[in-house]
Design an enzyme around this catalytic site. Structure first.
Site, PDB file in Angstrom:
ATOM      1  N   GLU A  51      -3.678 -12.332  -2.603  1.00 54.27           N
ATOM      2  CA  GLU A  51      -3.517 -13.691  -3.141  1.00 54.27           C
ATOM      3  C   GLU A  51      -2.935 -14.641  -2.081  1.00 54.27           C
ATOM      4  OE1 GLU A  51      -1.415 -11.801  -6.392  1.00 54.27           O
ATOM      5  OE2 GLU A  51      -2.679 -12.882  -7.817  1.00 54.27           O
ATOM      6  N   GLY A  54      -0.473  -9.442  -4.461  1.00 51.73           N
ATOM      7  CA  GLY A  54       0.035 -10.685  -3.881  1.00 51.73           C
ATOM      8  C   GLY A  54      -0.364 -10.870  -2.428  1.00 51.73           C
ATOM      9  N   GLU A  85      -3.092  -4.731  -9.621  1.00 45.51           N
ATOM     10  CA  GLU A  85      -2.026  -4.910 -10.619  1.00 45.51           C
ATOM     11  C   GLU A  85      -2.292  -4.145 -11.914  1.00 45.51           C
ATOM     12  OE1 GLU A  85      -3.506  -7.325  -8.860  1.00 45.51           O
ATOM     13  OE2 GLU A  85      -1.981  -8.680  -8.037  1.00 45.51           O
ATOM     14  N   ALA A 142       3.098  -8.140  -4.218  1.00 48.30           N
ATOM     15  CA  ALA A 142       4.443  -8.575  -4.600  1.00 48.30           C
ATOM     16  C   ALA A 142       5.327  -7.337  -4.604  1.00 48.30           C
ATOM     17  CB  ALA A 142       4.392  -9.209  -5.980  1.00 48.30           C
TER      18      ALA A 142
HETATM   19  N1  CAA Z   1       6.294  -3.314  -3.502  1.00 46.45           N
HETATM   20  C1  CAA Z   1       7.385  -2.639  -3.079  1.00 46.45           C
HETATM   21  N2  CAA Z   1       7.344  -1.630  -2.191  1.00 46.45           N
HETATM   22  C2  CAA Z   1       6.136  -1.284  -1.700  1.00 46.45           C
HETATM   23  C3  CAA Z   1       4.956  -1.922  -2.093  1.00 46.45           C
HETATM   24  C4  CAA Z   1       5.059  -3.006  -3.029  1.00 46.45           C
HETATM   25  N3  CAA Z   1       4.003  -3.710  -3.427  1.00 46.45           N
HETATM   26  N4  CAA Z   1       3.913  -1.351  -1.455  1.00 46.45           N
HETATM   27  C5  CAA Z   1       4.426  -0.376  -0.677  1.00 46.45           C
HETATM   28  N5  CAA Z   1       5.775  -0.333  -0.828  1.00 46.45           N
HETATM   29  C6  CAA Z   1       6.718   0.576  -0.193  1.00 46.45           C
HETATM   30  C7  CAA Z   1       6.623   1.971  -0.777  1.00 46.45           C
HETATM   31  O1  CAA Z   1       7.381   2.069  -1.962  1.00 46.45           O
HETATM   32  C8  CAA Z   1       7.187   2.804   0.361  1.00 46.45           C
HETATM   33  O2  CAA Z   1       8.597   2.706   0.334  1.00 46.45           O
HETATM   34  P1  CAA Z   1       9.500   4.053   0.411  1.00 46.45           P
HETATM   35  O3  CAA Z   1       9.201   4.618   1.782  1.00 46.45           O
HETATM   36  O4  CAA Z   1      10.882   3.531   0.272  1.00 46.45           O
HETATM   37  O5  CAA Z   1       9.032   4.933  -0.681  1.00 46.45           O
HETATM   38  C9  CAA Z   1       6.703   2.072   1.608  1.00 46.45           C
HETATM   39  O6  CAA Z   1       6.369   0.747   1.170  1.00 46.45           O
HETATM   40  C10 CAA Z   1       5.434   2.706   2.205  1.00 46.45           C
HETATM   41  O7  CAA Z   1       4.478   2.789   1.165  1.00 46.45           O
HETATM   42  P2  CAA Z   1       3.681   4.150   0.824  1.00 46.45           P
HETATM   43  O8  CAA Z   1       4.519   5.335   1.148  1.00 46.45           O
HETATM   44  O9  CAA Z   1       3.173   4.024  -0.572  1.00 46.45           O
HETATM   45  O10 CAA Z   1       2.493   4.039   1.892  1.00 46.45           O
HETATM   46  P3  CAA Z   1       1.048   4.690   1.789  1.00 46.45           P
HETATM   47  O11 CAA Z   1       0.433   4.497   3.129  1.00 46.45           O
HETATM   48  O12 CAA Z   1       1.126   6.058   1.230  1.00 46.45           O
HETATM   49  O13 CAA Z   1       0.254   3.799   0.697  1.00 46.45           O
HETATM   50  C11 CAA Z   1      -0.461   1.733  -0.352  1.00 46.45           C
HETATM   51  C12 CAA Z   1      -0.064   2.465   0.976  1.00 46.45           C
HETATM   52  C13 CAA Z   1      -1.778   2.299  -0.881  1.00 46.45           C
HETATM   53  C14 CAA Z   1      -0.638   0.265  -0.006  1.00 46.45           C
HETATM   54  C15 CAA Z   1       0.666   1.932  -1.386  1.00 46.45           C
HETATM   55  O14 CAA Z   1       1.923   1.611  -0.793  1.00 46.45           O
HETATM   56  C16 CAA Z   1       0.516   1.091  -2.620  1.00 46.45           C
HETATM   57  O15 CAA Z   1      -0.291   1.387  -3.463  1.00 46.45           O
HETATM   58  N6  CAA Z   1       1.327   0.001  -2.737  1.00 46.45           N
HETATM   59  C17 CAA Z   1       1.333  -0.840  -3.915  1.00 46.45           C
HETATM   60  C18 CAA Z   1       0.107  -1.732  -3.968  1.00 46.45           C
HETATM   61  C19 CAA Z   1       0.141  -2.588  -5.201  1.00 46.45           C
HETATM   62  O16 CAA Z   1       0.091  -2.093  -6.311  1.00 46.45           O
HETATM   63  N7  CAA Z   1       0.218  -3.924  -5.027  1.00 46.45           N
HETATM   64  C20 CAA Z   1       0.273  -4.845  -6.085  1.00 46.45           C
HETATM   65  C21 CAA Z   1       1.704  -5.215  -6.394  1.00 46.45           C
HETATM   66  S1  CAA Z   1       1.893  -6.175  -7.861  1.00 46.45           S
HETATM   67  C22 CAA Z   1       1.471  -7.736  -7.408  1.00 46.45           C
HETATM   68  O17 CAA Z   1       1.164  -8.025  -6.277  1.00 46.45           O
HETATM   69  C23 CAA Z   1       1.520  -8.724  -8.542  1.00 46.45           C
HETATM   70  C24 CAA Z   1       0.877 -10.030  -8.242  1.00 46.45           C
HETATM   71  O18 CAA Z   1      -0.141 -10.428  -8.714  1.00 46.45           O
HETATM   72  C25 CAA Z   1       1.518 -10.941  -7.329  1.00 46.45           C
END
Ligand code: CAA
Length: 257
Positions: A111, A108, A131, A65
């Protein structure tokens, strides 16, 4: 039809939906939900479409998400908007949907893949429910669907540690139906969807409904449901055609009636 966050394409009898927010690794914001729902419903209504494939990019199916969109929400915002409940509408699409997953399927994203009917994973796929690392827990069905799909121990491991699992582990524990080389992901997924789309559509939709029923009812009720739906299939022209084709040693021509 064009959308802001996804690209859609009918390819023969398969509706292809590609998540398209590369700048955010296909993070699922409310616009993605609106676009996905509209596209999946349109394919669901389209008589020429028999199955769908949802995919992302080679780097990310969806990284969860959209954290930036939800960061500032208060409890009352989340509660009054019934935040994430719209995703249940996606899970009610009737035609089969294959998730073709390459790269990250996190939070998400994992999911969403689980809301589809089965997952074909590229060998670079990574699944997880991270999460907990954000101070929250899964909210789009992860604590429930993941537990039913892979069992309590592994679901707890993923949900409580936030670690990712690779495609091999995901296949071993039953989350994923098959693994293919990343370069072959779309071809294999389209092939599987085309195969499904060539069968009788009512039979396919009834079979999907019956398998899904097994998650929501007791064994005896599920078996009764299966038998009733099975009996009803003898009213289909396609049952007559499928069985006649077998006995006449020819290919069936289903009319979806
Ligand atoms: N939401 C918003 N933006 C996101 C995102 C997310 N879930 N995942 C990645 N992005 C964005 C980053 O902020 C980044 O944007 P900027 O360039 O503007 O900074 C861009 O995408 C590229 O991401 P990274 O630079 O972080 O890329 P990476 O290759 O270094 O890392 C990754 C990849 C390990 C997937 C890392 O992006 C990450 O950990 N993302 C978040 C994963 C996460 O925590 N997901 C769960 C979200 S909460 C949820 O889903 C709740 C639920 O139950 C529904």
């Amino acid at each position: 039809m064009s959308y802001e966050t996804i690209v859609t394409e009918p390819r023969s009898k398969v509706g292809l939906i590609r998540l398209n927010r590369p700048q955010a690794l296909n993070a699922l914001n409310m616009q993605v939900l609106a676009d996905l729902l509209a596209a999946a419903r349109a394919f669901d209504r389209d008589d020429g479409i028999g199955a769908m494939v949802i995919t992302g990019s080679e780097k990310a199916f969806a990284a969860g998400a959209d954290i930036k969109e939800m960061q500032a929400k208060t409890y009352i915002d989340a509660y009054m908007q019934d935040f994430f409940s719209g995703w249940e509408d996606f899970a009610r699409i009737r035609k089969p949907i294959i998730a073709a997953v390459a790269g990250y399927a996190l939070g998400g994203g994992c999911e969403l893949a689980m809301m589809c009917d089965f997952i074909i994973a590229a060998d670079n796929a990574k699944f997880g429910q991270p999460e907990i690392t954000l101070g929250v827990m899964p909210g789009m069905g992860g604590s429930q669907r993941l537990t039913r799909f892979i069992g309590k121990s592994k679901a707890m491991d993923l949900v409580l540690t936030g670690r990712m699992m690779d495609a091999t582990e995901a296949e071993r524990c039953g989350l994923v139906s098959r693994i293919v080389p990343v370069a072959d992901l779309m071809e294999e997924s389209m092939k599987a969807a085309t195969k499904i789309a060539d069968f009788s559509l009512p039979a396919v939709v009834m079979a999907k409904e019956a398998v899904n029923r097994s998650y929501e009812t007791t064994l005896s009720e599920g078996l009764r449901f299966e038998r009733r739906v099975f009996h009803s299939m003898f009213a289909l022209d396609d049952q007559k055609e499928g069985m006649a084709a077998f006995t006449e040693k020819r290919k069936p021509h289903f009319s979806n009636r």
